[in-house]
Design an enzyme around this catalytic site. Structure first.
Site: not given
Length: 245
Positions: A132, A136
């Site tokens: 990600h 995040k």
């Protein structure tokens, strides 16, 4: 009928994607937004609360949905046990759709991974990797954990015992019961998840790659449009979009 949404987490990546999608879709309208700095007005006329935020803001959005007796759709992850219990308790009064991922493709991956785990059996070791964007916070992702729980259940294992997040402290060979969880963070990656089934002489990989965060927004809107017809209870997003297994 135009569906009136209260959007919690409006400043986040999925929140911004929702604003963009709703702007060009006449079936939906955003009647109020909430962020960490500013919450909903007290008595807005809305049909459903859609939340992609963080646990503390989700708690406030849940209270708002309960007070106004409207459904809640939430993709917030990183919940502790207490907040998960609060969601389950609130579902006695209102419909709640909570999913780790609102991509239709990811929910298909969850089903395929569980089926592969059952069919391939213990001769194939299972590892899960996810990537990600650098912003995040929670790791592993909620989707990776959902995949871990799905394949563990398919193998008859306890996710709490079998999901392995750190192998640096124990220098021993992996057991057949382990499911390794790998995490990468960087760049602007919307989300990638791969489940590896590693046998002797071959491996099978099941992957999903998100290239546009609008897929999560469209999935959340689909959930919102369907959850309003449900009675109180926890509503499974996979069942909403893919049907019952």
């Amino acid at each position: 009928m135009t569906l009136g949404l209260l959007l919690s987490g409006a400043s986040g990546t999925v929140g911004q994607a929702l604003i963009d999608v709703v702007a060009v879709d006449p079936d939906y309208t955003i009647v109020g937004t909430a962020t960490s700095e500013r919450f909903f007005e007290p008595d807005l006329d809305a049909d459903v609360v859609v939340d992609f935020s963080h646990p503390r803001l989700l708690e406030r959005s849940l209270d708002y949905a309960l007070r106004h007796r409207i459904p809640l759709v939430t993709g917030t992850t990183g919940l502790d046990g207490l907040l998960s219990e609060r969601l389950a308790e609130a579902a006695r009064s209102i419909p709640i759709c909570h999913a780790a991922n609102f991509s239709v493709g990811v929910n298909l991956l969850l089903r395929l991974a569980a089926q592969a785990a059952r069919l391939l059996g213990e001769d194939y070791d299972i590892e899960i990797a996810e990537i990600h964007h650098r912003r995040k916070i929670d790791a592993p992702s909620g989707t990776a954990l959902a995949l871990g729980r799905a394949v563990a259940a398919a193998r008859g294992l306890s996710a709490g015992d079998s999901l392995i997040h750190d192998r640096t402290r124990h220098r021993i060979p992996r057991s057949r019961q382990e499911i390794g969880m790998g995490v990468l963070r960087g760049g602007d990656v919307a989300g990638e998840h791969t489940v590896y089934f590693l046998g002797d002489g071959e491996r099978v990989e099941l992957s999903h790659r998100a290239t546009d965060r609008q897929i999560f927004a469209r999935g959340a809107l689909l959930a919102a449009s369907r959850v309003i017809d449900r009675g109180p209870g926890m509503v499974d997003f996979s069942e909403l979009v893919l049907g019952e297994v």
